[in-house]
Design an enzyme around this catalytic site. Sequence first.
Site, PDB file in Angstrom:
ATOM      1  N   CYS A 284       0.657  -1.203  -0.144  1.00 61.67           N
ATOM      2  CA  CYS A 284      -0.044  -0.002   0.009  1.00 61.67           C
ATOM      3  C   CYS A 284       1.007   1.123   0.136  1.00 61.67           C
ATOM      4  O   CYS A 284       1.792   1.407   0.827  1.00 61.67           O
ATOM      5  CB  CYS A 284      -1.020   0.057   1.202  1.00 61.67           C
ATOM      6  SG  CYS A 284      -1.758   1.595   1.253  1.00 61.67           S
TER       7      CYS A 284
ATOM      8  N   LYS B 187       0.318  -8.785  -3.553  1.00 61.25           N
ATOM      9  CA  LYS B 187       0.174  -7.677  -4.442  1.00 61.25           C
ATOM     10  C   LYS B 187       1.552  -6.738  -4.366  1.00 61.25           C
ATOM     11  O   LYS B 187       2.028  -6.265  -3.201  1.00 61.25           O
ATOM     12  CB  LYS B 187      -1.097  -6.639  -4.001  1.00 61.25           C
ATOM     13  CG  LYS B 187      -1.188  -5.535  -5.132  1.00 61.25           C
ATOM     14  CD  LYS B 187      -2.487  -4.984  -4.726  1.00 61.25           C
ATOM     15  CE  LYS B 187      -2.923  -3.904  -5.884  1.00 61.25           C
ATOM     16  NZ  LYS B 187      -4.357  -3.326  -5.463  1.00 61.25           N
TER      17      LYS B 187
ATOM     18  N   GLY C 276      -2.500   6.267 -13.320  1.00 61.63           N
ATOM     19  CA  GLY C 276      -3.296   7.021 -14.528  1.00 61.63           C
ATOM     20  C   GLY C 276      -2.991   5.924 -15.651  1.00 61.63           C
ATOM     21  O   GLY C 276      -2.100   4.994 -15.669  1.00 61.63           O
TER      22      GLY C 276
ATOM     23  N   GLY D 299      -3.263   1.074 -14.771  1.00 63.55           N
ATOM     24  CA  GLY D 299      -3.233   1.695 -16.116  1.00 63.55           C
ATOM     25  C   GLY D 299      -4.308   1.019 -17.097  1.00 63.55           C
ATOM     26  O   GLY D 299      -4.716   1.320 -18.443  1.00 63.55           O
TER      27      GLY D 299
ATOM     28  N   SER E 146      -9.090   2.412 -11.146  1.00 61.66           N
ATOM     29  CA  SER E 146      -9.645   3.873 -11.454  1.00 61.66           C
ATOM     30  C   SER E 146     -10.576   3.994 -12.483  1.00 61.66           C
ATOM     31  O   SER E 146     -11.429   5.216 -12.375  1.00 61.66           O
ATOM     32  CB  SER E 146      -8.165   4.831 -11.592  1.00 61.66           C
ATOM     33  OG  SER E 146      -7.347   4.560 -10.485  1.00 61.66           O
TER      34      SER E 146
HETATM   35  C1  LIG Z   1      -8.843   5.283  -4.522  1.00 59.34           C
HETATM   36  C2  LIG Z   1      -7.844   4.142  -4.530  1.00 59.34           C
HETATM   37  C3  LIG Z   1      -8.149   3.427  -3.334  1.00 59.34           C
HETATM   38  C4  LIG Z   1      -7.386   2.136  -3.497  1.00 59.34           C
HETATM   39  N1  LIG Z   1      -7.460   1.243  -2.241  1.00 59.34           N
HETATM   40  C5  LIG Z   1      -6.773   0.003  -2.529  1.00 59.34           C
HETATM   41  C6  LIG Z   1      -6.649  -0.981  -1.213  1.00 59.34           C
HETATM   42  O1  LIG Z   1      -7.495  -0.587  -0.225  1.00 59.34           O
HETATM   43  N2  LIG Z   1      -5.951  -2.086  -1.514  1.00 59.34           N
HETATM   44  C7  LIG Z   1      -5.134  -2.181  -2.479  1.00 59.34           C
HETATM   45  O2  LIG Z   1      -4.523  -3.187  -2.472  1.00 59.34           O
HETATM   46  N3  LIG Z   1      -5.060  -1.332  -3.498  1.00 59.34           N
HETATM   47  C8  LIG Z   1      -5.901  -0.242  -3.282  1.00 59.34           C
HETATM   48  N4  LIG Z   1      -5.632   0.694  -4.451  1.00 59.34           N
HETATM   49  C9  LIG Z   1      -4.913   0.151  -5.730  1.00 59.34           C
HETATM   50  C10 LIG Z   1      -5.804  -0.304  -6.736  1.00 59.34           C
HETATM   51  O3  LIG Z   1      -6.677  -1.500  -6.197  1.00 59.34           O
HETATM   52  C11 LIG Z   1      -4.918  -0.752  -8.112  1.00 59.34           C
HETATM   53  O4  LIG Z   1      -4.145  -1.605  -7.857  1.00 59.34           O
HETATM   54  C12 LIG Z   1      -4.110   0.635  -8.604  1.00 59.34           C
HETATM   55  O5  LIG Z   1      -5.309   1.589  -8.646  1.00 59.34           O
HETATM   56  C13 LIG Z   1      -3.902   0.351  -9.948  1.00 59.34           C
HETATM   57  O6  LIG Z   1      -5.088   0.031 -10.861  1.00 59.34           O
HETATM   58  P1  LIG Z   1      -5.760   1.273 -11.705  1.00 59.34           P
HETATM   59  O7  LIG Z   1      -4.841   1.768 -12.735  1.00 59.34           O
HETATM   60  O8  LIG Z   1      -6.876   0.435 -12.638  1.00 59.34           O
HETATM   61  O9  LIG Z   1      -6.646   2.212 -11.025  1.00 59.34           O
HETATM   62  C14 LIG Z   1      -6.677   1.799  -4.523  1.00 59.34           C
HETATM   63  C15 LIG Z   1      -6.505   2.733  -5.670  1.00 59.34           C
HETATM   64  C16 LIG Z   1      -7.245   3.680  -5.568  1.00 59.34           C
HETATM   65  C17 LIG Z   1      -7.305   4.786  -6.810  1.00 59.34           C
END
Ligand SMILES: Cc1cc2nc3c(=O)[nH]c(=O)nc-3n(C[C@H](O)[C@H](O)[C@H](O)COP(=O)(O)O)c2cc1C
Length: 390
Positions: A139, A173, A225, A252, A274
């Site tokens: 995280c 992760k 992003g 992404g 996202s």
């Molecule tokens: C607002 C927000 C909250 C997130 N909370 C968590 C979380 O609680 N646990 C986790 O493993 N990843 C968390 N993530 C990461 C996402 O699960 C994901 O791995 C990351 O955003 C990349 O994917 P994306 O580009 O589709 O957003 C969070 C991401 C965002 C944007």
Amino acid sequence: MPPSLSVDYCGLRLPNPFIVAPAAITETADRIRRLEDAGAAAVVMKSYSETEPQRRHATPRFRILHHRAGPFSADVLYSYEQASVFDLDRYCEEIARCKSSCAIPIFASLHIATDDHWREAVRACEQAGADAIELNVSCPHGVHAMGGDEMLPAMAHALAVAREATSLPLVPKMTPQLDRPDLAARYLASSGASALVMFNRFTGLDVDLDSMRPILHGGYAGHGGPWALHYVLRWLTATYPGLPIPIAASGGAFSSDAAIKMVLAGATVVEVCSAIIAEGPAVLTRFISALEEYLDRHSIASLDYVRGIVCDRLTATDDVDRRNRFFAAIAPGLCTSCGVCGRVCIYDAISEGAQSYAIDPDACDGCGLCLELCPTEAIALHPRPTPLER
Ligand SMILES: Cc1cc2nc3c(=O)[nH]c(=O)nc-3n(C[C@H](O)[C@H](O)[C@H](O)COP(=O)(O)O)c2cc1C
């Protein structure tokens, strides 16, 4: 026959490769049901954290930053959303509610600091009905928001401890802040991981120029992003060949094209976050039909035939064709004489003519920059009859 989108992941047969990645969109059974209705094959619940339970999320916690500089633009989802507001009992209650109201597999996600609590939490999630557990040791806001080199042993340790307490699939992760994600992935696979998520988000910072302070809540934030895709694809292709466990790509996946590229680079499933936060669950429905349409158009019966296909198609450094095979030429009718091409050409191949700019083919290096920057798309590359050796 329509192509099959189904994939095997963590001992589960999923109808399509789209999983919802953890965030507040996956914090409650009600929200998860909407994701299931939109076609999610599985959902990873918002992470429970040992170190920050029952804290309200910061407000506000989202900014969308638009960077515009010359010909460049990049959008960033910059946010500070810490772990689930639920304590462990309440978190497990929510898992049980999901299991009684949804048909799709539910992954728990845990962000924990101590061995005893790892054991307690994985047992509790298993009892509540979780189908698998993601180990969120990466995280960007948490206790493990350290450098990748420190994080890797922490991930392997968490895996070992969690494994003592459950037989459920365990999925670390990974942080993107690793020196060699491919080696880290192999290490985690040999340490008992059932699958891997590549990757969590980057930790980062932005500063307000007037107040000279960090923006938003005032500290470091996660940021991601559409641009994160390239990092993910690069390391998927290095990791997929020979890895004995499946990879969930994350980071992404803002478009169906991005998600398809992740599969071609080696992902078994794609975790979307996202894009759903910003556009709602219907994103998933669009991704599923676009993937089906893509497979149909290319006459591909199953994702198994194309997963990781790009890995064997990477050109080695020594095999890159470095001959000067192309020259650029301007279509005079399209040139507005803006002069951008002339300003950026470091080979002095471009000069202003009476009606339009013109390119000397002998001086042109064929680099392609001028056509990328030409605002009217007046420039094209043409193959030379005989490549120039340089
Ligand atoms: C607002 C927000 C909250 C997130 N909370 C968590 C979380 O609680 N646990 C986790 O493993 N990843 C968390 N993530 C990461 C996402 O699960 C994901 O791995 C990351 O955003 C990349 O994917 P994306 O580009 O589709 O957003 C969070 C991401 C965002 C944007």
